[in-house]
Write a protein that holds these residues in place. Sequence first.
Motif, short mmCIF file in Angstrom:
data_model
loop_
_atom_site.label_atom_id
_atom_site.label_comp_id
_atom_site.label_asym_id
_atom_site.label_seq_id
_atom_site.Cartn_x
_atom_site.Cartn_y
_atom_site.Cartn_z
N GLY B 1 -125.29 66.86 -55.35
CA GLY B 1 -124.45 65.27 -55.91
C GLY B 1 -122.93 64.54 -55.15
N ALA B 2 -122.98 63.72 -56.07
CA ALA B 2 -121.45 63.18 -55.94
C ALA B 2 -120.53 63.81 -56.57
N VAL B 3 -119.55 64.75 -56.52
CA VAL B 3 -118.81 64.78 -57.08
C VAL B 3 -116.96 63.93 -56.90
N VAL B 4 -116.62 63.20 -58.18
CA VAL B 4 -115.08 62.59 -58.17
C VAL B 4 -114.15 63.59 -58.81
N SER B 5 -113.67 64.08 -58.29
CA SER B 5 -112.39 64.88 -58.74
C SER B 5 -111.27 63.68 -58.89
N GLN B 6 -110.35 63.39 -60.14
CA GLN B 6 -109.17 63.15 -60.63
C GLN B 6 -108.04 64.85 -60.92
N HIS B 7 -106.56 64.47 -60.73
CA HIS B 7 -105.87 65.30 -61.00
C HIS B 7 -104.30 64.21 -60.89
N PRO B 8 -103.84 64.03 -62.10
CA PRO B 8 -104.22 65.77 -63.39
C PRO B 8 -105.58 65.37 -63.99
N SER B 9 -105.79 65.78 -64.81
CA SER B 9 -106.37 65.15 -65.81
C SER B 9 -105.67 65.19 -67.47
N ARG B 10 -104.29 65.32 -67.35
CA ARG B 10 -103.50 65.01 -68.64
C ARG B 10 -102.08 65.58 -68.07
N VAL B 11 -101.60 64.14 -68.33
CA VAL B 11 -99.99 64.31 -68.06
C VAL B 11 -98.81 63.43 -69.06
N ILE B 12 -98.27 64.09 -69.25
CA ILE B 12 -96.73 63.48 -70.68
C ILE B 12 -95.38 63.40 -70.02
N CYS B 13 -94.79 62.57 -69.44
CA CYS B 13 -94.12 61.68 -69.42
C CYS B 13 -93.03 61.15 -70.02
N LYS B 14 -91.92 61.20 -69.71
CA LYS B 14 -90.64 60.23 -70.64
C LYS B 14 -90.60 59.05 -70.15
N SER B 15 -90.59 58.27 -70.72
CA SER B 15 -90.20 56.35 -70.64
C SER B 15 -89.75 56.14 -69.41
N GLY B 16 -89.96 55.48 -68.56
CA GLY B 16 -89.21 55.62 -67.44
C GLY B 16 -89.01 55.92 -65.52
N THR B 17 -90.44 56.99 -66.28
CA THR B 17 -90.38 57.89 -64.80
C THR B 17 -92.00 57.06 -64.48
N SER B 18 -92.27 57.69 -62.83
CA SER B 18 -93.06 57.51 -62.62
C SER B 18 -94.31 58.33 -62.45
N VAL B 19 -95.60 57.82 -62.55
CA VAL B 19 -96.38 59.17 -62.44
C VAL B 19 -97.02 58.81 -61.32
N LYS B 20 -98.36 59.65 -60.46
CA LYS B 20 -99.01 59.66 -60.08
C LYS B 20 -100.02 60.14 -59.97
N ILE B 21 -101.39 59.81 -60.01
CA ILE B 21 -102.93 59.76 -60.46
C ILE B 21 -103.96 59.86 -59.00
N GLU B 22 -104.09 60.82 -58.63
CA GLU B 22 -105.15 61.41 -58.02
C GLU B 22 -106.37 61.05 -58.07
N CYS B 23 -107.99 60.88 -56.84
CA CYS B 23 -108.84 60.50 -56.96
C CYS B 23 -109.35 60.55 -56.08
N ARG B 24 -110.11 61.90 -56.42
CA ARG B 24 -110.96 62.15 -54.83
C ARG B 24 -112.64 62.38 -54.69
N SER B 25 -113.25 61.38 -53.40
CA SER B 25 -114.35 61.85 -53.37
C SER B 25 -114.70 63.23 -52.68
N LEU B 26 -115.11 64.60 -53.36
CA LEU B 26 -114.99 65.68 -52.95
C LEU B 26 -116.29 65.77 -51.45
N ASP B 27 -117.77 65.22 -51.69
CA ASP B 27 -119.08 65.72 -50.40
C ASP B 27 -118.78 64.35 -50.44
N PHE B 28 -118.07 63.25 -50.36
CA PHE B 28 -118.86 61.57 -49.28
C PHE B 28 -117.87 61.43 -49.26
#
Lengths: 112, 117
Positions: B1-28
């Motif tokens: 099958g085609a698997v897509v992962s995301q990281h992180p699954s959960r994030v808590i941050c303070k107002s004003g900070t920046s957050v990066k979310i990754e999205c990866r296709s694992l086998d395609f």
Amino acid sequence: SQQGEEDPQALSIQEGENATMNCSYKTSINNLQWYRQNSGRGLVHLILIRSNEREKHSGRLRVTLDTSKKSSSLLITASRAADTASYFCATVASGANSKLTFGKGITLSVRP
Amino acid sequence: GAVVSQHPSRVICKSGTSVKIECRSLDFQATTMFWYRQFPKKSLMLMATSNEGSKATYEQGVEKDKFLINHASLTLSTLTVTSAHPEDSSFYICSALRALRIEGEQFFGPGTRLTVL
């Protein structure tokens, strides 16, 4: 903007019964897809039906498409408690290059 | 099958900070990835379309300077929420299209729940 509008918005049935969910859309489409989402999780693709198709089956799923009425239905036969989830229809408009527009979703609860 | 992962699954941050979310296709390979936002008990709203090697296309009303998208390879797209505020708290989901598939289904990641305090 949302294209698909499902009804009912919530459906509760007994295990073993069939569940029918409807979706209407507004513009000309290339295809229509149904997805399932368990609470707090990502979406799982269920079935895709092209604009020139009228009916499609996949296991316990049956999807119909009526382009004249701009509507689709998803039938889940012999429902199971594990079918409890939210179901979304999503359309790819003609010429939209795979961009999906989702409906509001239907919450299905299957009582054991 | 085609698997897509995301990281992180959960994030808590303070107002004003920046957050990066990754999205990866694992086998395609995915020339196109999509970023969605979902509010509780609501539908998915497309934020932007990410094409490998080119600038993302943002939907109307989505601030491109606030939601930075980078699709540097055929298997990775990132969404950075810059100067996050509590109203940015949401469930962010990515999806990927297989390369050379035009009309096919999208494969979704499991989502990232962002909470901005």
